[in-house]
Scaffold this motif. Structure first.
Motif, PDB file in Angstrom:
ATOM      1  N   PHE A  91      20.707  63.224   5.153  1.00  0.00           N
ATOM      2  CA  PHE A  91      21.843  63.706   5.953  1.00  0.00           C
ATOM      3  C   PHE A  91      22.601  62.524   6.549  1.00  0.00           C
ATOM      4  O   PHE A  91      23.841  62.526   6.595  1.00  0.00           O
ATOM      5  N   LEU A  92      21.881  61.499   6.993  1.00  0.00           N
ATOM      6  CA  LEU A  92      22.524  60.307   7.549  1.00  0.00           C
ATOM      7  C   LEU A  92      23.308  59.550   6.478  1.00  0.00           C
ATOM      8  O   LEU A  92      24.373  58.987   6.755  1.00  0.00           O
ATOM      9  N   MET A  93      22.805  59.550   5.248  1.00  0.00           N
ATOM     10  CA  MET A  93      23.557  58.928   4.157  1.00  0.00           C
ATOM     11  C   MET A  93      24.837  59.712   3.881  1.00  0.00           C
ATOM     12  O   MET A  93      25.895  59.137   3.602  1.00  0.00           O
ATOM     13  N   TYR A  94      24.724  61.032   3.974  1.00  0.00           N
ATOM     14  CA  TYR A  94      25.919  61.886   3.829  1.00  0.00           C
ATOM     15  C   TYR A  94      26.940  61.551   4.921  1.00  0.00           C
ATOM     16  O   TYR A  94      28.136  61.386   4.635  1.00  0.00           O
ATOM     17  N   LYS A  95      26.464  61.426   6.161  1.00  0.00           N
ATOM     18  CA  LYS A  95      27.363  61.123   7.285  1.00  0.00           C
ATOM     19  C   LYS A  95      28.054  59.773   7.088  1.00  0.00           C
ATOM     20  O   LYS A  95      29.261  59.645   7.318  1.00  0.00           O
ATOM     21  N   GLY A  96      27.288  58.770   6.669  1.00  0.00           N
ATOM     22  CA  GLY A  96      27.826  57.423   6.564  1.00  0.00           C
ATOM     23  C   GLY A  96      28.745  57.208   5.384  1.00  0.00           C
ATOM     24  O   GLY A  96      29.806  56.593   5.515  1.00  0.00           O
ATOM     25  N   ILE A  97      28.341  57.708   4.209  1.00  0.00           N
ATOM     26  CA  ILE A  97      29.094  57.424   2.992  1.00  0.00           C
ATOM     27  C   ILE A  97      30.131  58.500   2.674  1.00  0.00           C
ATOM     28  O   ILE A  97      31.286  58.186   2.356  1.00  0.00           O
ATOM     29  N   ILE A  98      29.746  59.765   2.801  1.00  0.00           N
ATOM     30  CA  ILE A  98      30.629  60.843   2.349  1.00  0.00           C
ATOM     31  C   ILE A  98      31.558  61.329   3.464  1.00  0.00           C
ATOM     32  O   ILE A  98      32.790  61.294   3.324  1.00  0.00           O
ATOM     33  N   GLU A  99      30.977  61.750   4.603  1.00  0.00           N
ATOM     34  CA  GLU A  99      31.819  62.281   5.675  1.00  0.00           C
ATOM     35  C   GLU A  99      32.754  61.213   6.238  1.00  0.00           C
ATOM     36  O   GLU A  99      33.964  61.418   6.331  1.00  0.00           O
ATOM     37  N   ASP A 100      32.193  60.064   6.616  1.00  0.00           N
ATOM     38  CA  ASP A 100      33.033  58.983   7.134  1.00  0.00           C
ATOM     39  C   ASP A 100      33.973  58.446   6.064  1.00  0.00           C
ATOM     40  O   ASP A 100      35.099  58.038   6.354  1.00  0.00           O
ATOM     41  N   GLY A 101      33.493  58.440   4.808  1.00  0.00           N
ATOM     42  CA  GLY A 101      34.316  57.974   3.708  1.00  0.00           C
ATOM     43  C   GLY A 101      35.537  58.834   3.474  1.00  0.00           C
ATOM     44  O   GLY A 101      36.587  58.356   3.032  1.00  0.00           O
ATOM     45  N   LEU A 102      35.433  60.123   3.796  1.00  0.00           N
ATOM     46  CA  LEU A 102      36.564  61.033   3.636  1.00  0.00           C
ATOM     47  C   LEU A 102      37.436  61.062   4.883  1.00  0.00           C
ATOM     48  O   LEU A 102      38.657  61.207   4.796  1.00  0.00           O
ATOM     49  N   GLN A 103      36.815  60.917   6.070  1.00  0.00           N
ATOM     50  CA  GLN A 103      37.587  60.951   7.312  1.00  0.00           C
ATOM     51  C   GLN A 103      38.255  59.622   7.621  1.00  0.00           C
ATOM     52  O   GLN A 103      39.350  59.580   8.183  1.00  0.00           O
ATOM     53  N   ARG A 104      37.568  58.501   7.260  1.00  0.00           N
ATOM     54  CA  ARG A 104      38.140  57.169   7.498  1.00  0.00           C
ATOM     55  C   ARG A 104      38.076  56.366   6.195  1.00  0.00           C
ATOM     56  O   ARG A 104      37.378  55.361   6.103  1.00  0.00           O
ATOM     57  N   PRO A 105      38.783  56.828   5.171  1.00  0.00           N
ATOM     58  CA  PRO A 105      38.628  56.223   3.846  1.00  0.00           C
ATOM     59  C   PRO A 105      38.944  54.738   3.796  1.00  0.00           C
ATOM     60  O   PRO A 105      38.250  53.984   3.127  1.00  0.00           O
ATOM     61  N   PHE A 106      39.971  54.297   4.512  1.00  0.00           N
ATOM     62  CA  PHE A 106      40.338  52.887   4.431  1.00  0.00           C
ATOM     63  C   PHE A 106      39.266  51.994   5.057  1.00  0.00           C
ATOM     64  O   PHE A 106      38.884  50.974   4.507  1.00  0.00           O
ATOM     65  N   ASP A 107      38.743  52.416   6.217  1.00  0.00           N
ATOM     66  CA  ASP A 107      37.726  51.611   6.912  1.00  0.00           C
ATOM     67  C   ASP A 107      36.423  51.556   6.152  1.00  0.00           C
ATOM     68  O   ASP A 107      35.797  50.504   6.002  1.00  0.00           O
TER      69      ASP A 107
END
Length: 266
Positions: free
Chosen positions: A245-261
């Motif tokens: 779940f933490l990998m999902y939060k870090g790579i997928i969720e954050d990757g979609l919400q803050r794609p540039f960062d």
């Protein structure tokens, strides 16, 4: 007016945090009760959850590569697609499930061990891609090597049985030795990720580092269990859910919400 809005915002954040705590506690309790009463459903649900996250990491990393040019995430995704497939075979390789011909508890253990080997290796090697850009040809070569290793190990587990026995009325010495080796690799990952933290997005670093710590904990739990009904076995798998779940939060969720960062840090 501004004070009222600030208080309202703080109240909403507190409510959201309380809601999440209750939700996560409820999920943990439900999973434990499921383990006590419906073992195969408990085990399959957890392994399928981790497989879905693994496939999602693969899809996000591949489909955002043209934007990010991030070799680190692409390599991570390339490895995790095999982790996901191995976790699915692990979930359904119990002989009593009658899904895979010749399935056995030994096969279950071998798929688990192979999946964790792929995962630990991928996480450790991914650090190389933080330091410098890699040509498309070299990245493709790495992906081909991964495929052939996966292909050979799958055929060995399903047909050839060259790999030493992992379960014989309990975990074998080989199985335990491999578990300890995987734990050692994960500890090395923990240290290396900390040293390279400035080369990646800070939120991603925190999520990955915490996820790695949990992976070490659930590997330790699995190395101590005797039967599938043991509490430590259930605890290890529930911790696995938290880790993915933490990998999902870090790579997928954050990757979609803050794609540039997140996607363009390297």
């Amino acid at each position: 007016m501004e004070l009222g809005q600030t208080l309202l915002k703080k109240s909403c954040i507190k409510y959201e945090n309380d809601y999440k705590i209750i939700l996560y506690a409820g999920i943990i309790i439900c999973l434990y009760l499921l383990h006590m009463n419906y073992y195969y459903m408990f085990h399959s649900s957890i392994e399928l959850f981790s497989a879905v996250i693994s496939f999602a990491i693969f899809m996000v990393s591949m489909n955002t590569y043209k934007l990010s040019k991030n070799d680190f995430l692409v390599f991570l995704g390339s490895g995790y697609v095999y982790v996901g497939m191995l976790d699915i075979f692990h979930a359904f390789s119990y002989g009593s499930m009658n899904i895979i011909p010749g399935a056995s508890t030994d096969m279950v253990s071998k798929f688990w061990l192979t999946a964790r080997f792929f995962e630990a290796s991928t996480l450790l090697l991914s650090n190389f891609f933080l330091y410098k850009k890699v040509s498309h040809q070299k990245l493709s070569l790495v992906q081909i090597i991964y495929f052939f290793v996966f292909f050979l190990l799958m055929h060995d587990i399903l047909y050839f049985n060259i790999m030493p026995t992992c379960w014989n009325l309990g975990q074998t010495t080989f199985k335990l030795a491999m578990e300890y080796m995987i734990i050692t690799v994960l500890i090395a990952c923990l240290i290396v990720f900390y040293k390279t933290r400035k080369l990646m997005d800070y939120n991603l670093f925190l999520y990955l580092e915490t996820s790695l710590f949990l992976k070490i904990i659930y590997e330790i739990c699995i190395s101590f269990y005797t039967f599938n009904t043991d509490t430590i076995f259930a605890l290890g798998h529930i911790i696995k859910v938290a880790s993915f779940f933490l990998m999902y939060k870090g790579i997928i969720e954050d990757g979609l919400q803050r794609p540039f960062d997140v996607l363009t840090f390297s």
